[in-house]
Design an enzyme around this catalytic site. Structure first.
Site, PDB file in Angstrom:
ATOM      1  N   SER A 179      42.375  41.739  50.503  1.00 23.42           N
ATOM      2  CA  SER A 179      41.547  40.963  49.572  1.00 23.42           C
ATOM      3  C   SER A 179      41.406  39.552  50.102  1.00 23.42           C
ATOM      4  O   SER A 179      42.266  39.077  50.863  1.00 23.42           O
ATOM      5  CB  SER A 179      42.235  40.922  48.206  1.00 23.42           C
ATOM      6  OG  SER A 179      41.601  39.998  47.350  1.00 23.42           O
ATOM      7  N   TYR A 198      48.929  38.311  42.263  1.00 23.03           N
ATOM      8  CA  TYR A 198      48.067  39.134  43.127  1.00 23.03           C
ATOM      9  C   TYR A 198      47.980  38.506  44.520  1.00 23.03           C
ATOM     10  O   TYR A 198      48.025  39.212  45.533  1.00 23.03           O
ATOM     11  CB  TYR A 198      46.684  39.253  42.483  1.00 23.03           C
ATOM     12  CG  TYR A 198      45.754  40.209  43.189  1.00 23.03           C
ATOM     13  CD1 TYR A 198      46.070  41.550  43.346  1.00 23.03           C
ATOM     14  CD2 TYR A 198      44.530  39.760  43.690  1.00 23.03           C
ATOM     15  CE1 TYR A 198      45.205  42.426  43.985  1.00 23.03           C
ATOM     16  CE2 TYR A 198      43.645  40.627  44.325  1.00 23.03           C
ATOM     17  CZ  TYR A 198      43.993  41.954  44.481  1.00 23.03           C
ATOM     18  OH  TYR A 198      43.133  42.813  45.119  1.00 23.03           O
TER      19      TYR A 198
HETATM   20  C1  8X3 Z   1      39.634  41.037  44.604  1.00 19.98           C
HETATM   21  C2  8X3 Z   1      39.189  39.679  44.953  1.00 19.98           C
HETATM   22  O1  8X3 Z   1      39.110  37.200  44.318  1.00 19.98           O
HETATM   23  O2  8X3 Z   1      39.167  38.794  42.506  1.00 19.98           O
HETATM   24  O3  8X3 Z   1      40.512  41.574  45.548  1.00 19.98           O
HETATM   25  O4  8X3 Z   1      41.149  38.370  43.793  1.00 19.98           O
HETATM   26  S1  8X3 Z   1      39.696  38.483  43.834  1.00 19.98           S
END
Ligand code: 8X3
Length: 252
Positions: free
Chosen positions: A140, A153
């Protein structure tokens, strides 16, 4: 080189795609089948998975990458493998660190990081034995840049990126390529999961923006997978035209 010219004698190369019941995983399974791979699809939602498998002439196998016994059973059922696409993953919550739920971070670490580790450990000997193996990890933009509310995340995807890069070093001298594809905003159920089913919050992420589609990322998966064996595409960062970095977004 096309997949038709690779793989074992007498059959097409085999691709395993995790998280293949929807989104980037489903699109990648379909695109890889279209490019000549025999695809084995893994995910928890077996009904949805069987529909995708039927659409790409592949095999659906139940898989929960957070559960070692499930990974072991999946690996046992798969047979030889040429390509592993570690796509299963996701975000939960977007709270500031002060308000973060430890349980959310635990889930994100389990599914993104340890899930990738479990699958890679289970299939790496077969990827080496294939003579031209590949691991494609779906990362990501969150693996490249921290953003407000993204710590859990961000941390998980940074860890996946480090795993990819270390494995790349460790596989030197072996016939295995390691690639990392880092998409920005992609219109899937990613945000719906992150915001625990809150449709309005999920929709707001893509307000006034044309995000990437799952098929756009699947295109990159196929491209990375079909380079000649001596070419390792290490990292791909792909963003919508409306997005120049994690938080710099043009909204109409
Ligand atoms: C998804 C991109 O920017 O929403 O992996 O984290 S973000």
């Amino acid at each position: 080189m096309t997949p038709e010219t690779r793989g074992r004698a007498g059959g097409p190369p085999v691709a395993v795609v995790t998280g293949a019941s929807s989104g980037i995983g489903a699109a990648s399974a379909l695109a890889l089948a279209g490019a000549g791979y025999r695809v084995v699809l893994g995910a928890r939602r077996i009904d949805l998975l069987e529909e995708v498998a039927a659409a790409c002439g592949g095999t659906a196998l139940a898989l929960d990458v957070t559960d070692q016994a499930s990974v072991d059973a999946f690996a046992e059922a798969v047979g030889p493998v040429d390509l592993l696409v570690n796509n299963a993953g996701g975000a939960l919550g977007a709270e500031p660190v002060q308000d973060a739920a430890v349980e959310d971070w635990q889930w994100m670490y389990e599914v993104n990081v340890l899930g990738t580790l479990r699958m890679t450990k289970a299939l790496l000997p077969r990827l080496i034995a294939s003579g031209d193996g590949q691991v494609v990890n779906i990362g990501s933009v969150a693996a490249r840049e921290p953003y407000r509310g993204g710590a859990g995340y961000n941390a998980a995807k940074h860890a996946v990126a480090v795993l990819s890069r270390v494995l790349r070093i460790e596989m030197l001298g072996q016939p295995v390529r390691i690639s990392e594809i880092d998409p920005g905003m992609v219109h899937t159920d990613f945000s719906l999961v992150r915001f625990r089913g809150d449709q309005a919050k999920a929709a707001a992420v893509y307000d006034g923006v044309t995000p990437l589609a799952a098929e756009d990322v699947a295109d990159a998966v196929v491209w990375v997978a079909t380079r000649p064996p001596h070419v390792n595409i290490d990292q791909v960062l792909m963003l919508a035209r409306d997005q120049s970095s994690a938080q710099v977004i043009h909204r109409r």
